[in-house]
Design a protein around this motif. Structure first.
Motif, PDB file in Angstrom:
ATOM      1  N   LEU A   1       3.579   2.250   0.002  1.00 28.57           N
ATOM      2  CA  LEU A   1       4.897   1.643   0.179  1.00 28.57           C
ATOM      3  C   LEU A   1       5.380   1.780   1.616  1.00 28.57           C
ATOM      4  O   LEU A   1       5.841   0.811   2.236  1.00 28.57           O
ATOM      5  N   ALA A   2       5.298   3.004   2.167  1.00 32.26           N
ATOM      6  CA  ALA A   2       5.763   3.225   3.537  1.00 32.26           C
ATOM      7  C   ALA A   2       4.942   2.430   4.537  1.00 32.26           C
ATOM      8  O   ALA A   2       5.481   1.825   5.486  1.00 32.26           O
ATOM      9  N   THR A   3       3.625   2.368   4.327  1.00 32.10           N
ATOM     10  CA  THR A   3       2.754   1.642   5.257  1.00 32.10           C
ATOM     11  C   THR A   3       3.017   0.142   5.200  1.00 32.10           C
ATOM     12  O   THR A   3       3.074  -0.539   6.235  1.00 32.10           O
ATOM     13  N   ALA A   4       3.186  -0.400   4.013  1.00 27.74           N
ATOM     14  CA  ALA A   4       3.453  -1.840   3.887  1.00 27.74           C
ATOM     15  C   ALA A   4       4.737  -2.218   4.621  1.00 27.74           C
ATOM     16  O   ALA A   4       4.788  -3.241   5.324  1.00 27.74           O
ATOM     17  N   CYS A   5       5.767  -1.400   4.472  1.00 30.92           N
ATOM     18  CA  CYS A   5       7.027  -1.694   5.161  1.00 30.92           C
ATOM     19  C   CYS A   5       6.876  -1.526   6.668  1.00 30.92           C
ATOM     20  O   CYS A   5       7.427  -2.311   7.451  1.00 30.92           O
ATOM     21  N   ALA A   6       6.147  -0.495   7.096  1.00 31.59           N
ATOM     22  CA  ALA A   6       5.952  -0.278   8.527  1.00 31.59           C
ATOM     23  C   ALA A   6       5.200  -1.446   9.156  1.00 31.59           C
ATOM     24  O   ALA A   6       5.554  -1.914  10.246  1.00 31.59           O
ATOM     25  N   GLU A   7       4.182  -1.921   8.490  1.00 36.92           N
ATOM     26  CA  GLU A   7       3.403  -3.041   9.039  1.00 36.92           C
ATOM     27  C   GLU A   7       4.219  -4.320   9.088  1.00 36.92           C
ATOM     28  O   GLU A   7       3.957  -5.207   9.911  1.00 36.92           O
ATOM     29  N   ALA A   8       5.220  -4.431   8.242  1.00 39.00           N
ATOM     30  CA  ALA A   8       6.097  -5.601   8.261  1.00 39.00           C
ATOM     31  C   ALA A   8       7.279  -5.403   9.207  1.00 39.00           C
ATOM     32  O   ALA A   8       8.120  -6.299   9.343  1.00 39.00           O
ATOM     33  N   GLY A   9       7.346  -4.230   9.846  1.00 34.26           N
ATOM     34  CA  GLY A   9       8.476  -3.952  10.738  1.00 34.26           C
ATOM     35  C   GLY A   9       9.770  -3.763   9.977  1.00 34.26           C
ATOM     36  O   GLY A   9      10.857  -4.018  10.518  1.00 34.26           O
ATOM     37  N   GLN A  10       9.676  -3.297   8.740  1.00 37.48           N
ATOM     38  CA  GLN A  10      10.845  -3.128   7.892  1.00 37.48           C
ATOM     39  C   GLN A  10      11.026  -1.658   7.516  1.00 37.48           C
ATOM     40  O   GLN A  10      10.099  -0.856   7.586  1.00 37.48           O
ATOM     41  N   ALA A  11      12.254  -1.335   7.081  1.00 37.27           N
ATOM     42  CA  ALA A  11      12.528   0.014   6.585  1.00 37.27           C
ATOM     43  C   ALA A  11      12.107   0.100   5.121  1.00 37.27           C
ATOM     44  O   ALA A  11      12.159  -0.877   4.379  1.00 37.27           O
ATOM     45  N   ALA A  12      11.684   1.283   4.733  1.00 39.91           N
ATOM     46  CA  ALA A  12      11.390   1.559   3.325  1.00 39.91           C
ATOM     47  C   ALA A  12      12.462   2.499   2.792  1.00 39.91           C
ATOM     48  O   ALA A  12      12.821   3.473   3.447  1.00 39.91           O
TER      49      ALA A  12
END
Length: 434
Positions: free
Chosen positions: A257-268
């Motif tokens: 979850l954290a990695t997917a948001c980081a790669e999208a430039g978004q907060a988790a």
């Protein structure tokens, strides 16, 4: 035994000496009782006044002292004169006679001094306790405890109660457990020690009121809300923490979850359940990564806008950190991350920073008196900082804030923080985090 043997035995047992008979006269009891009270005070006694005496009691006192006339109904007798009379009659001192006739003498003055010493030691212990030193705002709570005095007149009982309260405070924020479960875990199985209305519950809630700078709760619902704010009786979904740029290795839910948001430039937005049950999760970067922590979501938003998918690891407490935030920071530290915290330069911001630094291995990030003065120079106008308490990491900071009387919120120094994050982004090369 025959009558003759009984007579011989009676003659062989001496009766009380005449002087002893005089001392034991019932009419002298008011004298001995008054002396017992005065001598038990622990203070010097030179004269004793007692009465009123009836005629038979006055006669007995006259006989004891060898007076040629009856004393007053409320006589005042010199202790030296009594000593002479008692010694002449019995060969003993007044203290010995009073102890035999009435009971052991006390030392009320000595007892008062002992209790004063115990209380002074108690309050000194509380003032320098590590939990109070780590969060200086709790010194106000400690002062209120001292003003309230010892519980049930016992310094020992009060210390036990305060020790339990400090144990509870050191364990907060909780793990989103029901209050009895939390109490049982923290207080050696005493599941009901923090029930509503108990002295310990009231003591801890008073500390939380001081810590959060809120009004004391007046109802059971308000008290439950205060416990919930401290991470007790909370739930695993309501307690959340915002993260950005966090790319842990592993295929657990939190890592994915954290990695997917980081790669999208978004907060988790991670819940306490995500943090509590992360699955496979590790920080593979070497040397240990630096994770920056901020107080306000707007700073996290600015960082994500500036860096996007290149944002360095950033955690936001959203004000006072809840269970999810503290547990995530502890977990990151356990994985080797170096935590750096920044918050608002106001009274509450300093208290939040002290709380984070006490509850986690985080260290201050641009939170010194010099940083504050530099921020004020750029932002010379601002609201009052509110109630200022000591910053344990920099003893000059509170004085500087009191001197300038200006609050500098975190957003006003965001550019300085983003420059630090930009430097971090340039240094990072490993795929686990970049």
């Amino acid at each position: 035994m025959t009558s003759t043997e009984a007579a011989i035995h009676t003659q062989s047992v001496p009766g009380p000496a005449p002087g002893e008979v005089t001392l034991r006269r019932p009419e002298l009891r008011p004298l001995w009782d008054t002396l017992h009270t005065r001598l038990s005070s622990g203070r010097p006694v030179t004269r004793v006044r007692f009465g009123p005496l009836d005629d038979t009691q006055r006669e007995a006192l006259a006989d004891l002292l060898g007076l040629d006339r009856l004393p007053d109904a409320r006589p005042s007798v010199l202790l030296t004169r009594l000593e002479e009379a008692v010694t002449e009659l019995s060969g003993r001192t007044v203290r010995e006679v009073v102890t035999e006739l009435v009971g052991p003498l006390g030392d009320r003055a000595g007892e008062r001094r002992r209790r004063q010493d115990e209380r002074a030691e108690l309050w000194a212990w509380l003032t320098v306790h590590e939990t109070v030193r780590a969060q200086p705002v709790l010194s106000d709570w400690a002062a209120s405890c001292r003003a309230a005095g010892v519980v049930a007149g016992s310094a020992e009982h009060t210390r036990t109660l305060l020790t339990d309260a400090l144990t509870v405070l050191a364990e907060l924020p909780g793990r989103a457990e029901p209050l009895p479960v939390f109490a049982a875990r923290v207080l050696s199985g005493r599941a009901h020690a923090l029930d509503d209305g108990t002295p310990l519950s009231a003591l801890v809630l008073r500390a939380l009121t001081t810590l959060y700078d809120t009004v004391p709760p007046q109802s059971a619902a308000e008290r439950r809300a205060l416990w919930t704010r401290a991470g007790v009786a909370d739930d695993e979904l309501s307690s959340t923490v915002l993260v950005g740029g966090l790319r842990p290795a592993g295929d657990g839910l939190l890592a994915r979850l954290a990695t997917a948001c980081a790669e999208a430039g978004q907060a988790a937005s991670l819940t306490l359940a995500h943090v509590r049950y992360p699955g496979a999760f590790n920080l593979s970067e070497a040397p240990a990564p630096v994770v920056h922590v901020v107080e306000n979501p707007s700073v996290l938003a600015l960082a994500l806008r500036r860096f996007g998918p290149r944002c360095p690891p950033l955690v936001c407490t959203s004000g006072w950190p809840n269970s999810a935030a503290i547990q995530l920071l502890r977990m990151l530290a356990d994985q080797g991350a170096a935590l750096r915290y920044h918050g608002d330069f106001d009274g509450e911001g300093i208290r939040i920073a002290a709380y984070v630094l006490d509850k986690t291995p985080a260290r201050p990030w641009r939170m010194t008196a010099a940083d504050y003065r530099a921020a004020v120079a750029l932002n010379p106008r601002g609201p009052q900082p509110g109630r200022i308490t000591e910053a344990p990491w920099d003893l000059e900071l509170a004085d500087a804030m009191a001197e300038h009387g200006i609050a500098v919120v975190e957003e006003l120094v965001a550019e300085v923080l983003l420059k630090d994050l930009a430097a971090m982004a340039q240094q990072r090369r490993r795929p686990g985090w970049s």
